[in-house]
Write an enzyme that holds these catalytic residues in place. Structure first.
Site, PDB file in Angstrom:
ATOM      1  CD1 TRP A  68     -14.769   3.894   4.995  1.00  0.00           C
ATOM      2  CD2 TRP A  68     -15.575   5.791   6.042  1.00  0.00           C
ATOM      3  NE1 TRP A  68     -16.275   3.847   5.113  1.00  0.00           N
ATOM      4  CE2 TRP A  68     -16.743   4.822   5.953  1.00  0.00           C
ATOM      5  CE3 TRP A  68     -15.689   6.914   6.645  1.00  0.00           C
ATOM      6  CZ2 TRP A  68     -17.868   5.442   6.455  1.00  0.00           C
ATOM      7  CZ3 TRP A  68     -17.087   7.257   7.143  1.00  0.00           C
ATOM      8  CH2 TRP A  68     -18.237   6.584   6.861  1.00  0.00           C
ATOM      9  CG  ASP A  76     -11.603   6.475  10.210  1.00  0.00           C
ATOM     10  OD1 ASP A  76     -12.155   5.697  11.490  1.00  0.00           O
ATOM     11  OD2 ASP A  76     -12.512   6.710   9.289  1.00  0.00           O
ATOM     12  CE  LYS A  86     -17.396   0.517  10.590  1.00  0.00           C
ATOM     13  NZ  LYS A  86     -18.489   0.318   9.784  1.00  0.00           N
TER      14      LYS A  86
END
Lengths: 367, 367
Positions: free
Chosen positions: A104, A178, A202
């Site tokens: 990511w 993030d 999530k």
């Protein structure tokens, strides 16, 4: 719904939601609190939805102890879009530093290069994204507009246990995190942070909602190329109603926030997450090498646990036997392979115990 | 849900959804077709959700008779973001022509100026956005990368009854239509169109989903500043799974598509929309001036019907009496004032009749 017990769903996101949230959403689907409307049917500017959005924001602020100088924005696009939206808003087309700890943060660096002069100031690529580069080794640039890191790497299962203090490294740059895959699973150390963002799918709610929490002094810096729908300043001024927000996703997120509060808040969930992840890692480490997690112990994620079977020819059998026990979506990300158990807030200890039982039974049968 | 009849909701979007869709969504909330998962909990790359997304795409293609050379994309951001995403993808930083017929095409022109040389080639601003500039008067530029129009202006209630044929105007530019507020209410004349987009929250489903239908030869032109999450080429190559799509919104959209097919398809809905809108406009025009709709007859929208009470001091009483009869969200947009009835596909004739009854009773009492 005829199942005596819902299966345990280990998907990395979209992911398991608390059953109480789903039940309430089902009950209110045709008529939200006597309004005669489904939440999906409400004008986003109407009294009813405004009350839902404001309560969600208030509850999130309380759960995460977000200081008053931070604004909470409900946006669209997910983590991938946010990788562009952050530099469009904060880079000033100047220098941006990125710490790479997995897939990511790598994507973030790549996307920011469209708008800024990006430098990777630390990386764990050499060890296959299984460690955390010690902050003392980073060399943030003095002219960096911000430093970006992914505080929990969903794919590689690497999590910062504490956030770095950039000031202690001699940098005044705001820290951008993030935190998509571990938001609300532990507190956030706000004095160290300039901006935190998270795709909802999530620990928050349905896909299609992105939460951005940004320090007020960072608003108003958007590049001319920033679409107005994604300009933090405009979104903040309009309380996330500059364009039509993903109303139903915000409503579900609000129900999740209420559920977290009822469970005892973030501190209670953190304690549970520590217990759940320890149970799972201990089972993997204690399997005599039948299962392997390759991440350094101090970098292991409490949320996403990738692991491999020593004998990978057993992968399909492992997944099939898991499914029979009601343990779903354990297959690893295609870029890593093997297995991955995502054990977010909504996963009960009982679910992790059921997975551990499966790990042990399967190893016994095939060891 | 204890109401004998649900209220009629005239919101401009998010808007009324078919009751059958909401009932099915409620029933399937905890367990989609024996999967043990809510649709919100499914991995977007898993077998279950893939089947949902593919069926939604297939059904939409069938309903709108989308030719094979067009790709259907499920994206995020709504109409406002799409006003930036279209020029990021199609403008080549060159010339873009816009026809202004109301608030939405005005926003499109403004947003496109960030990326392109925009010219307004026709406008109805002089008459307060109440007419359609005749295509013969437009002067598209030979070097325009595309011409943008809003085929139904949600705020001003102005609708193109037929799409212009740009070729007949001597232009080879692709026509881009923002059809957010009337998609699926009538057929689309694809040979005239290069790209059509629609925020979902009127005739398709929940806010947070944007449908883009784009001719294949227009892919692959994105500017370097286009975030990869919004690059049509990448989204098309990955069947709308380049980033996590708004999965639950796609599921609801799919249920709406099934409902439309069961109702007889777009042709059947169009006939119903003609009937509904005629009933309402006739009541307004036949009120002896008590109510006024100012839009030219050939430009009147079948979906969004703005109107004014001659005596605006009665506005609050009108809305309160409407609410008592279960007629909700009739207040006009703040930029226009007065009232607005949005009568999308999901609004039954019975709902419009109930509104007409209210119009007449209220005029009788206060006329």
């Amino acid at each position: 719904m005829s199942l005596a017990r819902r299966p345990f769903n280990f998907a990395p996101g979209p992911a398991l939601l608390p059953e109480a949230v789903l039940r309430r959403a089902a009950e209110e689907m045709l008529d939200w609190q006597g309004s005669g409307m489904s939440v999906m049917e409400m004008s986003h500017r109407g009294r009813e939805f405004t009350s839902i959005a404001e309560k969600a924001e208030r509850d999130l602020r309380a759960l995460l102890a977000v200081p008053p100088q931070f604004r909470i924005l409900f946006m669209q696009g997910g983590g991938l879009a946010e990788n562009a939206i952050v530099p469009l808003n904060l880079s000033r087309a100047g220098a941006v530093d990125v710490v790479v700890t997995g897939a990511w943060s790598q994507k973030s660096a790549k996307e920011a290069r469209r708008y800024a002069d990006v430098r990777v100031v630390a990386s764990n690529e050499a060890d296959g994204h299984t460690s955390l580069p010690p902050p003392a080794s980073w060399q943030p640039r003095p002219d960096a507009q911000y430093l970006h890191l992914c505080s929990n790497e969903t794919i590689h299962g690497v999590e910062f246990q504490t956030l770095p203090d950039l000031k202690a490294l001699g940098s005044d740059a705001p820290l951008v995190i993030d935190c998509s895959s571990h938001i609300l699973s532990r507190p956030i150390d706000w004095p160290k942070v300039g901006l935190a963002f998270a795709g909802a799918q999530k620990n928050i709610g349905p896909a299609g909602l992105t939460v951005v929490i940004v320090r007020e002094d960072l608003l108003g810096r958007a590049l001319p190329a920033c679409p107005s729908a994604f300009d933090y300043q405009l979104v903040a001024e309009n309380r996330s109603m500059f364009n039509t927000p993903p109303t139903y996703a915000i409503y579900i997120a609000g129900l999740v926030f209420e559920w977290i509060a009822a469970e005892g808040g973030v501190a209670a969930l953190e304690a549970r997450n520590v217990e759940k992840s320890a149970l799972l890692y201990d089972a993997l480490d204690g399997s005599g090498g039948f299962y392997v997690n390759r991440v350094a112990k101090d970098a292991r994620s409490r949320m996403n646990v990738p692991f491999f079977l020593r004998d990978e020819s057993l992968n399909e059998a492992f997944l099939a036997a898991a499914k029979e026990r009601g343990l779903l979506q354990l297959k690893g990300h295609k870029s890593v392979g093997g297995m991955r158990a995502s054990i977010y807030n909504a996963m009960p200890l009982e679910g992790v115990q059921a997975l551990v039982d499966h790990l042990q039974d399967f190893a016994r049968r095939h060891g």
